[in-house]
Design an enzyme around this catalytic site. Structure first.
Site, short mmCIF file in Angstrom:
data_model
loop_
_atom_site.label_atom_id
_atom_site.label_comp_id
_atom_site.label_asym_id
_atom_site.label_seq_id
_atom_site.Cartn_x
_atom_site.Cartn_y
_atom_site.Cartn_z
N SER A 198 0.84 -1.19 0.00
CA SER A 198 0.00 0.00 0.00
C SER A 198 0.88 1.24 0.00
CB SER A 198 -0.88 -0.03 1.25
OG SER A 198 -1.57 1.19 1.37
N THR A 236 -9.17 2.69 -15.81
CA THR A 236 -8.11 3.59 -16.26
C THR A 236 -7.11 3.83 -15.13
OG1 THR A 236 -9.65 4.63 -17.78
CG2 THR A 236 -7.66 5.89 -17.26
N CYS A 324 -12.64 1.19 21.02
CA CYS A 324 -13.85 1.39 21.80
C CYS A 324 -15.04 1.03 20.93
CB CYS A 324 -13.94 2.84 22.24
SG CYS A 324 -15.23 3.08 23.45
N1 PLP Z 1 -2.66 -4.67 5.69
C1 PLP Z 1 -1.96 -4.14 6.69
C2 PLP Z 1 -0.98 -4.99 7.43
C3 PLP Z 1 -2.15 -2.80 7.04
O1 PLP Z 1 -1.45 -2.28 8.06
C4 PLP Z 1 -3.09 -2.04 6.33
C5 PLP Z 1 -3.37 -0.63 6.71
O2 PLP Z 1 -3.29 -0.27 7.86
C6 PLP Z 1 -3.79 -2.64 5.26
C7 PLP Z 1 -3.55 -3.96 4.98
C8 PLP Z 1 -4.78 -1.88 4.46
O3 PLP Z 1 -4.16 -1.00 3.56
P1 PLP Z 1 -4.99 0.20 2.92
O4 PLP Z 1 -5.21 1.21 3.99
O5 PLP Z 1 -4.11 0.71 1.81
O6 PLP Z 1 -6.25 -0.39 2.39
#
Ligand code: PLP
Length: 407
Positions: A198, A236, A324
């Site tokens: 990401s 796209t 929470c």
């Molecule tokens: N996987 C892990 C280990 C993450 O820490 C996160 C985001 O905190 C994600 C997936 C999700 O990524 P995104 O926010 O780009 O959808």
């Protein structure tokens, strides 16, 4: 107020170089990379360069890179796309400490008749690889295990896991969202078939991700549409963000060494000093196999949310290890899976650093946090009980039955 940002596992500042690289693609270079004309063609060329840069950070071939919108899309696509390619199989193996982007796909699949095995972890957040070996059967379509945990920073032995999974001829996906840019990754030497990353965790903007798909991996696209991304993800291309991610990947490779030396030293300083200055504090997770930027600390007998609030008043940003929900404070699923006593899990704070943090910032936190904890413990009934040697207050009954009574 100056902000001391220690919440980089949640999201990162977009690097100035990344913003600069992206800007021309909003005004001058706005062509569609699929267009036949020269105007689109030059954009396609830049997208190809960005793909090469992202491939380089993974040690992958550019053709194996599919741009997506985020880590969550990559995780969903990897898991659901693989299952669609193996209709004769109905079993998936994940771990109990995955991010909700995987964990909740597990729930989704269960509701649709799949078997989903969640591997547990020990007190240090480590997997038992024998449990993985035993969980694999003839109907297993996919194993999806994260590379590094977002809350504790614990790094799983991905190479070893890959070997076990490959020996059984099963596709292997890893959520490497927290690992990319922090530790070296090399797809050429790994047994990983699919990997999620990401952009916003490595100084690119939110809204761009990647799914790495090893050549020859059976896969069904999640987004069916145009021929973009080699037919593996219609839509796209988000050109400016792809360019930004390319730049961020390039910077990540450049800064990897710094991440591993300077950032690690800052994290260790923060941890050591806080452990020294604040009694009843512990580190969550395997300290040896851990991301260099992450520290999950539990301050016993106080609420993480209260710590966050008072830190926030001083400009310090971090995360707590509890959420929470509907009036009851639930410790995070990660700390629960590790069996962290509830008195510690409730008071857990995740600090996550980046290359932009300075020693002055860390020293500021080291100075500000001890009086915050002192103040909160003064008004904590749990701390009072603990100090007087009494059983933990009945106030906590019902928070999480399996954890009440832990000392
Ligand atoms: N996987 C892990 C280990 C993450 O820490 C996160 C985001 O905190 C994600 C997936 C999700 O990524 P995104 O926010 O780009 O959808």
């Amino acid at each position: 107020m100056t902000v001391v940002y220690l919440d980089n596992n949640a999201t990162t500042q977009v690097a100035p170089e990344v913003v600069e690289a992206m800007l021309p693609f909003f005004h001058d270079l706005y062509g569609n990379p699929s267009s036949m004309h020269h105007f689109g063609g030059q954009v396609a060329h830049q997208v190809a360069e960005a793909r090469e840069k992202v491939a380089a950070v993974l040690g992958a071939d550019p053709s194996e890179i599919v741009f997506t919108s985020c880590g969550t899309e990559s995780d969903n696509t990897a898991i659901r796309g693989t299952l669609e390619s193996y209709p004769e199989k109905n079993h998936v193996i994940i771990s109990r400490v995955e991010h909700p982007a995987v964990l909740n796909v597990g729930q989704y699949l269960r509701a649709r008749g799949y078997r989903v095995t969640e591997l547990g972890v020990d007190r240090e957040g480590r997997l038992d690889l024998d449990e993985l070996r035993e969980a694999i059967d003839d109907r297993t379509a996919l194993v999806s295990i994260m590379w590094a945990n977002n809350e504790t920073g614990v790094i799983f032995p991905i190479e070893e896991i890959g070997e076990i999974v490959k020996a059984r001829g099963i596709p292997f996906h890893t959520d490497a969202v927290q690992a990319v840019g922090k530790i070296p990754l090399d797809m050429a030497k790994s047994h990983i078939d699919l990997l999620s990353l990401s952009g916003h965790k490595l100084h690119a903007p939110k809204g761009i991700g990647v799914l790495y798909i090893r050549k020859g991996t059976r896969f069904s696209p999640f987004f069916v549409g145009g021929h973009q991304e080699g037919g593996r993800r219609g839509g796209t291309e988000n050109v400016p963000y792809i360019i930004g991610l390319g730049k961020a990947a390039e910077l990540a490779m450049k800064h990897m060494e710094e991440e591993n030396v300077r950032v690690r030293a800052l994290r260790d300083r923060l941890e050591t000093e806080l452990l020294k200055r604040i009694p009843n504090t512990m580190v969550n997770g395997d300290r040896e196999h851990r991301l260099p930027n992450t520290s999950s600390l539990s301050f016993e007998y106080v609420e993480g949310e209260s710590i966050l609030l008072l830190m926030s008043n001083q400009g310090i940003c971090a995360s707590s290890g509890s959420a929470c929900t509907s009036g009851s404070l639930e410790p995070s699923h990660v700390l629960r899976a590790m069996g962290v006593p509830f008195t510690a899990a409730h008071g857990s704070i995740r600090f996550s650093l980046s290359i932009y943090n300075t020693k002055e910032e860390i020293d500021f936190v080291i100075e500000k946090l001890p009086p915050i904890l002192e103040k909160l413990r003064e008004i904590s009934p749990f701390w009072k009980d603990y100090k007087e040697g009494k059983p933990i207050s009945s106030l906590v009954a019902g928070i999480h039955p399996e954890h009440t009574g832990h000392r």
